[in-house]
Write a protein that holds these residues in place. Structure first.
Motif, PDB file in Angstrom:
ATOM      1  N   VAL A 106      -6.509 -35.232  -1.459  1.00 58.82           N
ATOM      2  CA  VAL A 106      -6.324 -35.424  -2.893  1.00 58.82           C
ATOM      3  C   VAL A 106      -7.094 -34.320  -3.597  1.00 58.82           C
ATOM      4  O   VAL A 106      -8.310 -34.173  -3.391  1.00 58.82           O
ATOM      5  CB  VAL A 106      -6.820 -36.804  -3.355  1.00 58.82           C
ATOM      6  CG1 VAL A 106      -6.563 -36.979  -4.853  1.00 58.82           C
ATOM      7  CG2 VAL A 106      -6.144 -37.915  -2.559  1.00 58.82           C
ATOM      8  N   LEU A 140      -5.901 -43.933  -4.224  1.00 58.13           N
ATOM      9  CA  LEU A 140      -4.711 -43.077  -4.172  1.00 58.13           C
ATOM     10  C   LEU A 140      -4.238 -42.888  -2.736  1.00 58.13           C
ATOM     11  O   LEU A 140      -3.036 -42.927  -2.456  1.00 58.13           O
ATOM     12  CB  LEU A 140      -5.004 -41.729  -4.822  1.00 58.13           C
ATOM     13  CG  LEU A 140      -5.278 -41.753  -6.326  1.00 58.13           C
ATOM     14  CD1 LEU A 140      -5.550 -40.347  -6.848  1.00 58.13           C
ATOM     15  CD2 LEU A 140      -4.115 -42.380  -7.083  1.00 58.13           C
ATOM     16  N   LEU A 141      -5.174 -42.695  -1.808  1.00 58.94           N
ATOM     17  CA  LEU A 141      -4.785 -42.560  -0.404  1.00 58.94           C
ATOM     18  C   LEU A 141      -4.196 -43.867   0.126  1.00 58.94           C
ATOM     19  O   LEU A 141      -3.226 -43.850   0.901  1.00 58.94           O
ATOM     20  CB  LEU A 141      -5.989 -42.147   0.433  1.00 58.94           C
ATOM     21  CG  LEU A 141      -6.507 -40.719   0.197  1.00 58.94           C
ATOM     22  CD1 LEU A 141      -7.783 -40.484   0.997  1.00 58.94           C
ATOM     23  CD2 LEU A 141      -5.440 -39.702   0.592  1.00 58.94           C
ATOM     24  N   ARG A 166      -0.190 -32.879  -0.309  1.00 55.76           N
ATOM     25  CA  ARG A 166      -1.395 -33.348  -0.982  1.00 55.76           C
ATOM     26  C   ARG A 166      -1.032 -33.925  -2.335  1.00 55.76           C
ATOM     27  O   ARG A 166      -0.029 -33.532  -2.946  1.00 55.76           O
ATOM     28  CB  ARG A 166      -2.400 -32.188  -1.162  1.00 55.76           C
ATOM     29  CG  ARG A 166      -1.913 -31.049  -2.029  1.00 55.76           C
ATOM     30  CD  ARG A 166      -1.258 -29.930  -1.241  1.00 55.76           C
ATOM     31  NE  ARG A 166      -0.946 -28.775  -2.088  1.00 55.76           N
ATOM     32  CZ  ARG A 166      -1.741 -27.736  -2.233  1.00 55.76           C
ATOM     33  NH1 ARG A 166      -2.904 -27.718  -1.630  1.00 55.76           N
ATOM     34  NH2 ARG A 166      -1.389 -26.724  -3.000  1.00 55.76           N
ATOM     35  N   ILE A 167      -1.840 -34.852  -2.786  1.00 54.84           N
ATOM     36  CA  ILE A 167      -1.751 -35.374  -4.144  1.00 54.84           C
ATOM     37  C   ILE A 167      -2.601 -34.474  -5.030  1.00 54.84           C
ATOM     38  O   ILE A 167      -3.743 -34.160  -4.704  1.00 54.84           O
ATOM     39  CB  ILE A 167      -2.255 -36.822  -4.223  1.00 54.84           C
ATOM     40  CG1 ILE A 167      -1.361 -37.758  -3.388  1.00 54.84           C
ATOM     41  CG2 ILE A 167      -2.314 -37.301  -5.671  1.00 54.84           C
ATOM     42  CD1 ILE A 167      -1.927 -39.159  -3.247  1.00 54.84           C
ATOM     43  N   VAL A 224       0.892 -41.357  -9.946  1.00 54.10           N
ATOM     44  CA  VAL A 224       1.015 -40.919  -8.557  1.00 54.10           C
ATOM     45  C   VAL A 224       2.120 -41.692  -7.841  1.00 54.10           C
ATOM     46  O   VAL A 224       2.860 -41.128  -7.028  1.00 54.10           O
ATOM     47  CB  VAL A 224      -0.332 -41.077  -7.829  1.00 54.10           C
ATOM     48  CG1 VAL A 224      -0.180 -40.815  -6.331  1.00 54.10           C
ATOM     49  CG2 VAL A 224      -1.368 -40.127  -8.431  1.00 54.10           C
ATOM     50  N   ARG A 248     -10.333 -41.977  -5.222  1.00 53.80           N
ATOM     51  CA  ARG A 248      -9.676 -41.265  -4.125  1.00 53.80           C
ATOM     52  C   ARG A 248      -9.145 -42.240  -3.092  1.00 53.80           C
ATOM     53  O   ARG A 248      -7.996 -42.109  -2.613  1.00 53.80           O
ATOM     54  CB  ARG A 248     -10.658 -40.290  -3.483  1.00 53.80           C
ATOM     55  CG  ARG A 248     -10.083 -39.474  -2.337  1.00 53.80           C
ATOM     56  CD  ARG A 248     -11.138 -38.524  -1.780  1.00 53.80           C
ATOM     57  NE  ARG A 248     -10.595 -37.684  -0.731  1.00 53.80           N
ATOM     58  CZ  ARG A 248     -10.509 -38.034   0.549  1.00 53.80           C
ATOM     59  NH1 ARG A 248     -10.952 -39.252   0.929  1.00 53.80           N
ATOM     60  NH2 ARG A 248     -10.010 -37.201   1.454  1.00 53.80           N
ATOM     61  N   VAL A 292       2.783 -34.544  -6.357  1.00 51.53           N
ATOM     62  CA  VAL A 292       2.599 -34.447  -4.910  1.00 51.53           C
ATOM     63  C   VAL A 292       3.341 -33.200  -4.460  1.00 51.53           C
ATOM     64  O   VAL A 292       4.513 -33.011  -4.788  1.00 51.53           O
ATOM     65  CB  VAL A 292       3.148 -35.692  -4.180  1.00 51.53           C
ATOM     66  CG1 VAL A 292       2.998 -35.533  -2.670  1.00 51.53           C
ATOM     67  CG2 VAL A 292       2.441 -36.947  -4.658  1.00 51.53           C
TER      68      VAL A 292
END
Length: 417
Positions: free
Chosen positions: A230, A216-217, A254-255, A274, A213, A246
């Motif tokens: 996420v 990805l952020l 949000r993903i 992503v 997580r 997304v």
């Protein structure tokens, strides 16, 4: 929302077995031999996929053609058969003489009448995908999804018909007001889809805190894209296919990652998927697509208004004027023909947008080797054809071929070099 974005949103909402990384195709009853890859260069894909993987993707692609052709034929032939004859007017007129009753009858017949033809085709496609291991959902769950789809589409169609025929019967410039309404609804649906429609078909849970997580952020932050959260979609209850996207605007962005992707792909491959989706955000593809779709919807209403008020067509449809709700099947026929004409152009635009998102992912990550590995994984997992024939690809595909995407990654060079 543009046609490519509408198509992607619809696939996500209905739990489609496709993925962003490979064109979604449905398969045949058997796997062909591993003869050379046909289509966009006979050698494309041969270096990156085994003969068995290529043959499997080709078999699945070949299986989709009868289903896709049948669905397209029904979507065009039924409205033409009822809209360019008095059959549609008689069918709607059987509901009664009242204006509102006829509008309701028009909506019900437009939504429900095609089902005996389209549902068997959809079921056949599902059977084919199941033979290739792409389906995990039972028939009861599939049927429930069809009901959910009807519960979404029927009110939308009825609302649109009531608005159009109320305007047509009372306003001199009804088509201008209808065009403005179509543009407004396009914007509204674009914003509502992630918050209202997607949760009807999938369950979304926050991704557990941890390195996956955080990475990805951090990727989104490095790309300058504010992301609220996420989420993990429970795609595995329908399919084994892999995907991420997304969605949302502003505070709702949000993903979303399929649980199938998180459980199958490496963390770096997930980041590459992503990164591609972040490219759509950075290049404002959804807002631009929504604006383009709104303009297209407004222009389309104006064109359709000119067509459905043409006296020879009204005579064929068996109605004296368009304001009579019995003309709804004529409206559907004109819209179907327009959709068939502009569809390939919309898919060509989608392929261009997807190529740009691929380039963005490469620029953001600087990792062509992992990008290629990710494309291989998505293609194999989704049973994609690395290099389908050129004509079907140009007419039907919303994404570049896997072989073309891999070739672009090999040709990529860091910016400024």
């Amino acid at each position: 929302m543009s046609e490519p974005e509408r198509a992607k949103a619809a696939d996500r909402a209905a739990g489609a077995e496709g993925a962003d990384g490979a064109d979604r195709v449905e398969g045949a009853d058997r796997v062909d031999g591993a003869d050379p890859v046909e289509g966009v260069g006979s050698a494309e894909g041969a270096a990156d996929f085994t003969p068995e993987q290529i043959a499997r993707g080709r078999a699945l692609r070949r299986g989709v053609l009868p289903v896709a052709a049948g669905s397209s034929a029904v979507s065009l032939a039924l409205p033409l058969a009822l809209g360019l004859t008095s059959g549609g007017a008689r069918l709607i007129g059987a509901f009664g003489d009242g204006w509102a009753v006829r509008v309701v009858g028009a909506g019900l017949t437009l939504v429900l009448l095609p089902l005996p033809l389209t549902l068997p085709l959809a079921a056949r496609g599902r059977v084919v995908r199941a033979r290739f291991g792409l389906v995990t959902q039972g028939w009861a769950g599939w049927a429930l999804d069809q009901v959910r789809g009807l519960l979404v589409s029927l009110p939308l169609i009825l609302g649109a018909l009531f608005a159009v025929y109320a305007l047509a019967g009372t306003a001199r410039w009804w088509w201008a007001w209808a065009a403005l309404g179509a543009a407004g609804v396009t914007f509204l649906l674009s914003f509502a889809a992630p918050l209202v429609f997607e949760p009807l078909f999938n369950t979304f849970t926050p991704m557990e805190p941890g390195p996956a997580r955080d990475n990805l952020l951090a990727l989104a932050a490095r790309d300058g894209v504010p992301v609220r959260e996420v989420l993990v979609a429970d795609a595995s209850r329908r399919t084994t296919a892999l995907n991420a996207y997304v969605s949302g605007f502003g505070r709702t962005r949000r993903i979303v990652a399929y649980d199938t992707l998180l459980s199958t792909a490496s963390p770096r491959e997930v980041e590459l998927v992503v990164a591609h989706e972040l490219g759509h955000v950075v290049h404002r593809d959804v807002p631009r697509g929504t604006a383009f779709g709104a303009l297209g919807a407004a222009a389309g209403v104006c064109v359709l208004a000119a067509v459905v008020t043409w006296s020879p067509l009204l005579d064929l449809a068996g109605v004296a004027r368009f304001a009579d709700p019995r003309s709804a099947w004529l409206l559907a026929a004109a819209a179907s023909v327009a959709g068939a004409i502009v569809g390939p152009a919309g898919r060509a635009l989608s392929r261009r947008i997807e190529r740009r998102a691929d380039l963005h992912a490469l620029d953001l990550t600087g990792d062509p080797a992992e990008f290629i590995a990710m494309q291989r994984r998505l293609t194999v997992a989704n049973v994609g054809d690395p290099a389908p024939p050129r004509l079907p690809h140009l007419l039907l595909s919303t994404h570049p071929t896997p072989a073309a995407r891999i070739a672009a990654a090999r040709a990529w060079r860091p910016p400024g070099t």
